[in-house]
Every structure is written in C-alpha cells, then in structure tokens.
Design an enzyme around this catalytic site. Structure first.
Site: not given
Ligand code: A2P
Length: 339
Positions: A14, A131, A244
């Site tokens: 996500t 990156c 970047h």
């Molecule tokens: P979620 O959307 O359920 O919070 P970004 O770097 O764009 O902020 O996205 C971080 C990604 O890592 C998202 O998909 C987020 O899911 C996921 N994420 C963050 N913490 C966890 C966790 N503890 N377990 C699983 N996925 C995580």
C-alpha cells in the site's frame, strides 16, 4: 512448455514504493502466477489492482510466505529486519528495499547494470541500495570501468516521495495552505518543505554526516567492491515529488575526455545522455518522473583538480531508485536460472 511462473509477495504494497513494485511487475511482464499483497493490519479490507484484477491486501504475518518464491519488501527497516528472515526461511528470495540488510557482508547489494553477478551469491536476502546511490553508480559505472574513480563529491536534491506517501501529502498540503494564506502544518519533516529545502535526510551521526550521506559513502564502496574509493556526500531534501537530482563531481584514475564520457554513457544500458545546455537541454526531475532510465547531462571537465569531471544525474527515485531496480534484480535471477 509454457514459461515458468512464480508466486510473488509484495510487503508494503500500500506504500509509495510497494504499490509501484506491483505496477512494475505488471509493466515488465514478470512471470507472476500468484501475487500476495501484504501491509499492516490497518490496510486489511483494501484492494489493489494487478493486471486489471483487484486483489485483497493481507496483514503481514510470520507465516505469510508459505509457497512464496519471490518477496519484494518495502515497508521500512524494522519490518524487513523482522520478516525478511521469515520469508527467506520459508524458501523465498527476498529483495529488500530498506536499509536493514544493505551493509550485512552476507547480503549482496545489487544494481543490475553495475554488479549483477553479486546477486547470485545470495543466501535468501538481496538488498536494493539507497535511491541516491543507485542512480549515481549507474551513471559512474562506465567511467569507473574505463579509467577508474578515485574520489566522488556529490550533492543531492531529493524528492519527497523517498520519504513515503505521507511526505508527498505533506508537501501538497503545505503548498495548498500557503496558497490559501494559511500557516502550513508540519509533521514529517524538521522544517517546512514547501518553497524550502534542507540538508537533512535521516539522523545526524557523530561524524557530522547524515545517515543518508553515509549510505551513499558505504553503499558505493560495496557496490563497486572498492573500499578505496573516497566519497563525500551532502544530501538535501527539496520540494519535488518524484525524481532525485545529483551534482556529481569525480576525480578519475586516468584522464578522460568529455566526448569519450558522453560516448560511454550513451552506450550504457539504462542511461540516457541529455546534454545541450545552450538550448536548456539537461535532465530535470519532471521529465525523469515515471520513467526507468538514469539521465546524465552538464558533463564537463572540472579544471580545479587533475582528472576532474562534473555532471548532473537525475532519475525517478521510486522507480530506478527503488521499485524498478528491485524487479530488475528478480529479472537477473530469472535470466540466470536462479529462481
Ligand atoms: P500500511 O499502509 O498498512 O501502513 P510508505 O513508505 O509509502 O509510507 O509505505 C509504507 C508501507 O509499509 C505501507 O504499505 C505500510 O502499510 C507498510 N507497513 C508499515 N508498517 C508495517 C508493519 N508493521 N507491517 C506491515 N506493513 C507495514
């Protein structure tokens, strides 16, 4: 017989990078038989699209990787630290976009245009570099091979998408607030990012450098397998969403003409030379955004040192700098019969 296909999981599906990983798997027609989209419990109930079909987002758990052959991770360092070993243990090859495993001597750190063979020595986890490092080493590789590189001085101009979805939102919201005469709110960054910039990416260390700067130093040495290469980085966050930019100054081992650099870079996979400054032709992030190449321009001699060269390097930080590079690592394994 049809082409072999693989069960692929995307952890952090996500998020800004994870979502793009799903898209890049589709764009590059990676042979996926089944896709598993994993995120935190917060995202259960959401669906994401892959090849025109909606798939549910599942909660990441230790047993999420049963039967999975390739696991692409982009959910932050602590998630990777905990769950990448679970995925590897259950037989998946993990390609991890976080910094959790990059400097582990047992974990290859791979940019397919630069050190593809390193991927073959993995023991379950392969790390995707930072990156800013990826686009720099892609642009420097043909020069490194031709004449060697003794020293790199780099200043980056980094887009907010590298920080994740909430940072993109913060920039957009601040721009709207300022346009409407309101005081901009700040949550993610130490300063207002709209109409501003700051030399602060990651925490500062005892040596005065930031974590991001030291990633560029250490990862460059590891990717080139050259601990002698000297690197000094200044990393700056700017109010750009995708792409970047980097001012890269190098001292080569032997002299090289600018024309030869242009010729080498033009023939190198994944690089496009865009270099006609008198016509305002040079790489800019808005043009790099949404593409997978690394763009190089403003190539010129630096007369202030022996064998000095200066150039400007731009790439989409969440594509070549993250999602695309990760999928390309999987493609290396596939093409070498290692999946
Ligand atoms: P979620 O959307 O359920 O919070 P970004 O770097 O764009 O902020 O996205 C971080 C990604 O890592 C998202 O998909 C987020 O899911 C996921 N994420 C963050 N913490 C966890 C966790 N503890 N377990 C699983 N996925 C995580």
């Amino acid at each position: 017989m049809g082409q072999k296909e693989f069960k692929v999981a995307v952890v952090g599906a996500t998020g800004a990078v994870g979502n793009l990983m799903v898209q890049v798997l589709e764009e590059r027609s990676f042979p996926v038989s089944e896709i598993k989209l994993l995120a935190s419990a917060r995202s259960v109930g959401k669906t994401l699209s892959f090849r025109g079909k909606q798939y549910p987002v599942e909660e990441l758990k230790e047993d999420s990787f049963e039967g999975i052959q390739v696991a692409l991770f982009s959910a932050g360092g602590s998630v990777s630290k905990k769950f990448a070993p679970c995925a590897a243990k259950s037989g998946a090859v993990v390609i991890d976009n976080s910094s959790a495993w990059r400097m582990d001597p047992k974990v290859p750190l791979v940019v397919p245009e630069v050190n593809p063979d390193a991927a073959l020595g993995h023991s379950g986890i392969i790390a995707n570099p930072n990156c800013s490092t990826i686009q720099m080493v892609v642009a420097l590789k043909p020069i490194y091979d031709a004449v060697g590189i003794k020293r790199i001085v780099v200043t980056t101009f980094q887009a907010v998408s590298g920080t994740g979805k909430r940072a993109i939102e913060e920039l957009r919201t601040q721009v709207a607030e300022i346009a409407n005469g309101r005081e901009p709110k700040r949550e993610i960054y130490p300063h207002q990012i709209a109409f501003n910039c700051f030399p602060h990416i990651g925490a500062f260390l005892d040596n005065g450098f930031s974590e991001e700067e030291m990633k560029m130093v250490n990862e460059t040495k590891k990717i080139f397998s050259d601990p002698a290469i000297r690197v000094c980085a200044t990393t700056v966050r700017i109010p750009v969403v995708y792409g970047h930019s980097e001012s890269v100054n190098i001292e080569t081992g032997k002299p090289i003409e600018v024309e030869e650099v242009r010729r080498l870079l033009s023939g190198f996979p994944g690089v496009k030379v865009i270099d006609d400054p008198s016509k305002a032709v040079y790489p800019v992030p808005l043009q790099a955004a949404g593409t997978d190449d690394t763009y190089v321009g403003r190539i010129r001699k630096d007369p202030s040192v022996e064998n000095g060269l200066a150039m400007w390097v731009v790439a989409d930080n969440i594509r070549k700098g993250a999602a695309t590079n990760a999928v390309q690592i999987a493609e290396v394994l596939l093409s070498r019969g290692r999946l």
